[in-house]
Design a protein around this motif. Sequence first.
Motif, PDB file in Angstrom:
ATOM      1  N   MET A   1      47.533  48.085  35.493  1.00  0.00           N
ATOM      2  CA  MET A   1      46.221  48.197  36.152  1.00  0.00           C
ATOM      3  C   MET A   1      45.553  46.836  36.217  1.00  0.00           C
ATOM      4  SD  MET A   1      43.637  49.724  37.551  1.00  0.00           S
ATOM      5  CE  MET A   1      43.900  51.480  37.364  1.00  0.00           C
ATOM      6  N   TYR A   2      45.254  46.412  37.436  1.00  0.00           N
ATOM      7  CA  TYR A   2      44.531  45.161  37.649  1.00  0.00           C
ATOM      8  C   TYR A   2      43.067  45.452  37.957  1.00  0.00           C
ATOM      9  CZ  TYR A   2      48.885  42.505  37.767  1.00  0.00           C
ATOM     10  OH  TYR A   2      50.071  41.917  37.422  1.00  0.00           O
ATOM     11  N   ASP A   3      42.225  44.450  37.748  1.00  0.00           N
ATOM     12  CA  ASP A   3      40.830  44.564  38.179  1.00  0.00           C
ATOM     13  C   ASP A   3      40.702  44.297  39.673  1.00  0.00           C
ATOM     14  OD1 ASP A   3      39.538  45.033  35.595  1.00  0.00           O
ATOM     15  OD2 ASP A   3      40.167  42.988  35.116  1.00  0.00           O
ATOM     16  N   VAL A   4      41.461  43.289  40.148  1.00  0.00           N
ATOM     17  CA  VAL A   4      41.415  42.890  41.557  1.00  0.00           C
ATOM     18  C   VAL A   4      42.832  42.601  42.045  1.00  0.00           C
ATOM     19  CG1 VAL A   4      40.491  41.227  43.237  1.00  0.00           C
ATOM     20  CG2 VAL A   4      39.152  41.803  41.208  1.00  0.00           C
ATOM     21  N   ILE A   5      43.187  43.156  43.186  1.00  0.00           N
ATOM     22  CA  ILE A   5      44.424  42.783  43.869  1.00  0.00           C
ATOM     23  C   ILE A   5      44.044  42.130  45.186  1.00  0.00           C
ATOM     24  CG2 ILE A   5      46.504  43.595  45.066  1.00  0.00           C
ATOM     25  CD1 ILE A   5      46.787  45.774  43.001  1.00  0.00           C
ATOM     26  N   VAL A   6      44.602  40.946  45.452  1.00  0.00           N
ATOM     27  CA  VAL A   6      44.357  40.220  46.696  1.00  0.00           C
ATOM     28  C   VAL A   6      45.641  40.229  47.510  1.00  0.00           C
ATOM     29  CG1 VAL A   6      43.702  38.005  47.727  1.00  0.00           C
ATOM     30  CG2 VAL A   6      42.622  38.761  45.598  1.00  0.00           C
ATOM     31  N   VAL A   7      45.544  40.593  48.772  1.00  0.00           N
ATOM     32  CA  VAL A   7      46.698  40.666  49.664  1.00  0.00           C
ATOM     33  C   VAL A   7      46.643  39.496  50.637  1.00  0.00           C
ATOM     34  CG1 VAL A   7      47.944  42.053  51.360  1.00  0.00           C
ATOM     35  CG2 VAL A   7      46.734  43.175  49.467  1.00  0.00           C
ATOM     36  N   GLY A   8      47.555  38.542  50.485  1.00  0.00           N
ATOM     37  CA  GLY A   8      47.595  37.383  51.371  1.00  0.00           C
ATOM     38  C   GLY A   8      47.258  36.099  50.631  1.00  0.00           C
ATOM     39  N   THR A 129      38.405  56.071  48.237  1.00  0.00           N
ATOM     40  CA  THR A 129      38.291  54.918  47.340  1.00  0.00           C
ATOM     41  C   THR A 129      39.675  54.304  47.155  1.00  0.00           C
ATOM     42  OG1 THR A 129      36.459  55.958  46.172  1.00  0.00           O
ATOM     43  CG2 THR A 129      37.553  54.131  45.058  1.00  0.00           C
ATOM     44  N   VAL A 130      39.777  52.982  47.294  1.00  0.00           N
ATOM     45  CA  VAL A 130      41.076  52.336  47.115  1.00  0.00           C
ATOM     46  C   VAL A 130      41.427  52.282  45.633  1.00  0.00           C
ATOM     47  CG1 VAL A 130      40.218  49.945  46.945  1.00  0.00           C
ATOM     48  CG2 VAL A 130      42.488  50.389  47.899  1.00  0.00           C
ATOM     49  N   LYS A 131      42.689  52.541  45.328  1.00  0.00           N
ATOM     50  CA  LYS A 131      43.168  52.543  43.943  1.00  0.00           C
ATOM     51  C   LYS A 131      44.323  51.576  43.732  1.00  0.00           C
ATOM     52  CE  LYS A 131      40.438  55.949  42.609  1.00  0.00           C
ATOM     53  NZ  LYS A 131      39.374  55.774  41.581  1.00  0.00           N
ATOM     54  N   GLY A 132      44.812  50.944  44.819  1.00  0.00           N
ATOM     55  CA  GLY A 132      45.929  50.021  44.668  1.00  0.00           C
ATOM     56  C   GLY A 132      46.615  49.759  45.984  1.00  0.00           C
ATOM     57  N   VAL A 133      47.811  49.139  45.928  1.00  0.00           N
ATOM     58  CA  VAL A 133      48.577  48.790  47.122  1.00  0.00           C
ATOM     59  C   VAL A 133      50.018  49.264  46.966  1.00  0.00           C
ATOM     60  CG1 VAL A 133      47.120  46.787  47.613  1.00  0.00           C
ATOM     61  CG2 VAL A 133      49.216  46.493  46.261  1.00  0.00           C
ATOM     62  N   LEU A 142      48.407  49.223  40.905  1.00  0.00           N
ATOM     63  CA  LEU A 142      47.097  49.853  40.851  1.00  0.00           C
ATOM     64  C   LEU A 142      46.011  48.842  40.507  1.00  0.00           C
ATOM     65  CD1 LEU A 142      48.008  53.174  39.005  1.00  0.00           C
ATOM     66  CD2 LEU A 142      47.900  52.724  41.472  1.00  0.00           C
ATOM     67  N   SER A 143      44.810  49.104  41.004  1.00  0.00           N
ATOM     68  CA  SER A 143      43.713  48.158  40.807  1.00  0.00           C
ATOM     69  C   SER A 143      42.379  48.856  41.006  1.00  0.00           C
ATOM     70  CB  SER A 143      43.849  47.007  41.812  1.00  0.00           C
ATOM     71  OG  SER A 143      42.764  46.122  41.733  1.00  0.00           O
ATOM     72  N   LYS A 144      41.336  48.274  40.399  1.00  0.00           N
ATOM     73  CA  LYS A 144      39.977  48.791  40.580  1.00  0.00           C
ATOM     74  C   LYS A 144      39.406  48.398  41.938  1.00  0.00           C
ATOM     75  CE  LYS A 144      39.151  48.508  35.596  1.00  0.00           C
ATOM     76  NZ  LYS A 144      38.406  47.805  34.510  1.00  0.00           N
ATOM     77  N   THR A 145      39.820  47.243  42.433  1.00  0.00           N
ATOM     78  CA  THR A 145      39.381  46.771  43.750  1.00  0.00           C
ATOM     79  C   THR A 145      40.549  46.098  44.455  1.00  0.00           C
ATOM     80  OG1 THR A 145      38.652  44.648  42.844  1.00  0.00           O
ATOM     81  CG2 THR A 145      36.980  46.371  43.043  1.00  0.00           C
ATOM     82  N   VAL A 146      40.500  46.043  45.772  1.00  0.00           N
ATOM     83  CA  VAL A 146      41.519  45.370  46.580  1.00  0.00           C
ATOM     84  C   VAL A 146      40.807  44.523  47.633  1.00  0.00           C
ATOM     85  CG1 VAL A 146      43.395  45.676  48.260  1.00  0.00           C
ATOM     86  CG2 VAL A 146      43.282  47.151  46.240  1.00  0.00           C
ATOM     87  N   ILE A 147      41.321  43.309  47.859  1.00  0.00           N
ATOM     88  CA  ILE A 147      40.789  42.429  48.893  1.00  0.00           C
ATOM     89  C   ILE A 147      41.916  42.117  49.876  1.00  0.00           C
ATOM     90  CG2 ILE A 147      39.614  40.264  49.404  1.00  0.00           C
ATOM     91  CD1 ILE A 147      38.761  40.135  46.460  1.00  0.00           C
ATOM     92  N   LEU A 148      41.725  42.451  51.140  1.00  0.00           N
ATOM     93  CA  LEU A 148      42.707  42.153  52.180  1.00  0.00           C
ATOM     94  C   LEU A 148      42.365  40.831  52.848  1.00  0.00           C
ATOM     95  CD1 LEU A 148      43.081  45.652  53.933  1.00  0.00           C
ATOM     96  CD2 LEU A 148      44.473  44.675  52.084  1.00  0.00           C
TER      97      LEU A 148
END
Length: 620
Positions: A1-8, A129-133, A142-148
């Motif tokens: 489990m991550y706090d933030v996942i960034v895609v890109g 609600t987003v839960k991951g990628v 899985l993550s608490k937030t995701v940034i595309l």
Amino acid sequence: MYDVIVVGGGHAGIEASLAPSRMGLKTLLVTSNINNIGSMPCNTSIGGPAKGIIVREIDALGGQMSKTADKTYLQMKMLNTAKGPGVQSLRAQADKKAYPRYMQKVVKEQENLDLIEGMVEDLVIEDQTVKGVILDDGTTYLSKTVILTTGTYLKAEILVGHSKHASGPDQQKESKFLSGKLKDYGFRIQRLKTGTPPRVEINSIDYSKTSLQPGTNAKLAFSFTTDEYVPIEKQTPCYLTYTNETTHKIIHDNLEKCAMYSGLVKGIGPRYCPSIEDKVVKFSDKPQHQIFLEPESKEMNSIYVQGFSTSMPHDIQEQMIRTLPGLENCTILKYAYAIEYDAIDPLQLWPSLETKVIKNLFTAGQINGTSGYEEAAGQGLMAGINATLKVRNEAPLVLKRDEAYIGVMIDDLVTKGTKEPYRMLTSRAEYRLLIRHDNADERLYDYSHKIGLVKDKEYQRYQNKMKGIYDEIERLSTIRFTPKDDINEMLEQNNSSPLKEGVSAKELITRPEITYDMMLPYIDAPELSDEQRRRITILIKYAGYIEKAKRQAQKQIKMEEKHIPEDIDYEDVKNLALEAKQKLSEIRPLTIGQASRISGINPADISVLLIYLKQKYNGE
């Protein structure tokens, strides 16, 4: 489990992942190619009009782009020096190899930040609600937030002449499925276009037919923490040439072969950074257009032909480019192309850059409809900050239009939307004398220190610098000169009227032709940095204009302080125009100030809304 996942891992993704990890959150950066982090597939420049101020703001907010640019540039230039401080900004020619290499080192060494290679194909969504990628190999994170921060990769296609093929920039793998999934989740997807010019071999140009474009001979840097400067004699020169009637005739004669005019291009291109064929068609009265020849790296033999973006076939590109003075015998290393890609409608974003469609999902950069590395990095930083604050259950950081160009940009996007790649311009900012190049630290350091991105030592250094500036301005008001003083000779040398009565040193600096540096031999000045001395001149010389701009901004701030309840039903607001009801219901502005900036909302609508809010929510 991550706090933030960034895609890109582009310029938005770098800032979006560094900010939360530096603020102590467990962060994951997912990118299709780790060696592509921080790449510069188009121009290798950082900064420019308005954009350079964004980079300064990124620095003041604790971001990375400014510091990396200062470490890897080939040339640094201050633009608009003949104009006022409200439009001056830095532009650096970065090194295409050194810049991403430095960025990759920073990212790889960042504590709390994990890196993986992979292509994100879908999101994990529960209760909107987003839960991951989900990656293309089926792996789920899985993550608490995701940034595309997917840049120009969503269903990307390269277009040249009458041909097109699926590909991201620089022949990188495109993202095939994510934008389709976003559409399924309720996002409005739009098709946008941008392009890049040819690159030519550095020794195949006759520079005697071009004009030298050196850097600025001064100590210049994007970051407030940079203390080392590259002398101008060690900087790499750029050159200027022009198109001509022959160039324009070739373009006109072959328009039907161009992807832009053949009907092949479906996306909308950037109005303020058009292709050369677009310039020739739309500005047919101009006999020539500027073309800048810019080196890409000390490690490469290529020149970037700035201003010559095109989607013509290769054979026509060869004819066109060899009409330019100095490039008659040039060797093309890489042909120009256009690229189309998917983006979301930014009206579906809150000012925090969290999406209205899916909770805890943030977007930043070209996926939001912007163009440019700087715009992307600014959004990435704000998305990273606000994702962190969301995890902490704290209020988001939303910069106002009188506080930052980043604030202007995000407000424009989420309030007005965009149908073309958005580019930051000084003309978009109504308070540009308040949000200058020189004072980004004074505007934003308190925010970045409070959230933990600027550390105590750096913040104390900033406070000491500002104390030195304001102490000296106060001291200057106590220093007096009379008509008998030697300073009259300096005034006459600078075409300034000699003294006829006693005046203070501060009053003399208010004269247009006099600067603080000119006063140094006469005032027994303390030791101050170049930056401090420049700031003193600006603050004294433009004091009246700055105060007027502040008063104007205060009126708008009062509108921003009038919040609109989230549960408001605009259908209940009597006498509100139909278009206003539709726009307000779609955008859901958070304040009266934001509502007043929505296209199609007029002052009468705002008056009706204010009356309704007073009656409905104040019990009157």
